[in-house]
Design an enzyme around this catalytic site. Sequence first.
Site, mmCIF file in Angstrom:
data_model
loop_
_atom_site.group_PDB
_atom_site.id
_atom_site.type_symbol
_atom_site.label_atom_id
_atom_site.label_comp_id
_atom_site.label_asym_id
_atom_site.label_seq_id
_atom_site.Cartn_x
_atom_site.Cartn_y
_atom_site.Cartn_z
ATOM 1 N N GLU A 80 0.827 -1.215 0.000
ATOM 2 C CA GLU A 80 0.000 0.000 0.000
ATOM 3 C C GLU A 80 0.860 1.263 0.000
ATOM 4 O OE1 GLU A 80 -3.155 -0.134 2.966
ATOM 5 O OE2 GLU A 80 -3.266 2.045 2.992
ATOM 6 N N LYS A 257 -6.961 -0.858 12.087
ATOM 7 C CA LYS A 257 -6.377 -1.350 10.828
ATOM 8 C C LYS A 257 -5.197 -0.479 10.419
ATOM 9 C CE LYS A 257 -5.988 -1.891 6.164
ATOM 10 N NZ LYS A 257 -5.217 -1.066 5.217
ATOM 11 N N ASP A 273 5.285 -13.993 12.059
ATOM 12 C CA ASP A 273 3.928 -14.470 11.795
ATOM 13 C C ASP A 273 2.969 -13.306 12.071
ATOM 14 O OD1 ASP A 273 1.417 -15.603 11.888
ATOM 15 O OD2 ASP A 273 2.005 -17.323 13.120
ATOM 16 N N HIS A 370 -1.952 10.587 -0.748
ATOM 17 C CA HIS A 370 -1.967 9.268 -1.367
ATOM 18 C C HIS A 370 -1.733 9.401 -2.877
ATOM 19 C CE1 HIS A 370 -3.139 5.069 -0.947
ATOM 20 N NE2 HIS A 370 -3.729 5.192 -2.118
HETATM 21 C C1 MEV Z 1 -5.815 2.701 5.262
HETATM 22 O O1 MEV Z 1 -5.019 1.579 4.958
HETATM 23 C C2 MEV Z 1 -5.743 3.011 6.746
HETATM 24 C C3 MEV Z 1 -6.678 4.137 7.221
HETATM 25 O O2 MEV Z 1 -8.011 3.829 6.805
HETATM 26 C C4 MEV Z 1 -6.577 4.166 8.720
HETATM 27 C C5 MEV Z 1 -7.600 5.048 9.390
HETATM 28 O O3 MEV Z 1 -8.667 5.285 8.836
HETATM 29 O O4 MEV Z 1 -7.298 5.479 10.536
HETATM 30 C C6 MEV Z 1 -6.324 5.445 6.586
#
Ligand code: MEV
Length: 417
Positions: A80, A257, A273, A370
């Site tokens: 990413e 995430k 892992d 991005h």
């Molecule tokens: C994208 O990989 C991760 C985000 O969605 C994390 C977040 O929203 O805090 C940008």
Amino acid sequence: MVDFSGFYKLTVDERLAKLKAGGLVNDDDIKLLKDSGALKLDLADRMVENVIGVSHLPMGLATNFVINGKEYVVPMMIEEPSVIAAASNAAKLAKESGGFTAIADEPVMIGQIQFVNISDVEKALQIIKEKKDEIFTLAKSYAQQIERYGGGVKEIHARILPTIRGKMIIVEFYVDVRDAMGANTINTVLEGVAPTISEMIKGKTRLRILSNLAVKRKVTVTAVWKKELIGEEAIEGILDAYAFADSDIFRCATHNKGIMNGIDAVALATGNDWRAVEAGAHAFAAMLGYKPLTQYEKNADGNLVGTITLPIAAGTVGGAINTSPLAKVSLKLLGIKTSKELSMVMAAVGLANNFAALRALSTEGIQKGHMKLHARNIAVLAGATSGEEIDTVAAELAKSHNYDVNFAKELLVKMKK
Ligand code: MEV
């Protein structure tokens, strides 16, 4: 330490030359790095089953990390865009306040044995309590190897577990696994002692496996981001974003995430892992109702203090670390030996990625940054080679909001005229 300013503007060869000049890698490492980690088919074929190929991920370096006063460059493996740049940028801003402060527990993992079909669970529990010393001595005999490295069996706990299939006895072993992830060490102990306990309590042995909820192996990292550097609006935005995640599970999943973007990328680069790390992180987040793994507050000076706490079961020896040639290069780049230090680096990267995501999301949004990075990728795909070509084409793509490779090719042709 190598000066990493402007590292992102260099070509891959220039970056590798810089690492070599700084003594961080040698010619063999460079050969491996340029040969996609050199995981050959025959080695892959011995690692897993039914092999038909090998897959690769980009590996980049996050820079500017200072943790407990020590500088680190952090290898990250991830597909990413933006994650490595975001971590580096957040670390650079944190560096202005002295960097990250980290503490980690001793590397103690928990293993569980499940016993079923016991007629009197209270009596079984009593027997285990009475014979605890005997069980402990037996367990130690299966952990001699790790004892030689200073680890070993630390505690034994037994409890009755009411379940949908009746009451069971669960016996847990806490084992200090030192610099390994620990699965093999733990499972050897569990399988070793289970028959004896089964005989003692007249119960049937079922599962003998480590728990990925490694609550005895937690790490906590803190950083301060000064209001003069990021602005009061960004601080308010991050506090609002944190409050959102704290109160809403849908947002919290994405919040966590973003943290795992960084942690998993280091886990992958170091041959760990990452599914185990993921399982532990999310289970830990769920222990008090699913919550953010990071917390934010304003200190007395109005600066932003970010903290991350989570269990990280990652090793610097054993498992894929021994078979993956790139994992060794990653650990060398990090300059670390212990699993404790690795967990501190991983948590710092997670905090950095989360700070960067919340800052961008709560102010300008993430798409601008991005797409800027994406534009660089498109420029390279279109054939731009020098730093100047890449930057110029990327800037034009961003200006025109057109990220088509053919358009980038046209720009490049015009540029070269
Ligand atoms: C994208 O990989 C991760 C985000 O969605 C994390 C977040 O929203 O805090 C940008």
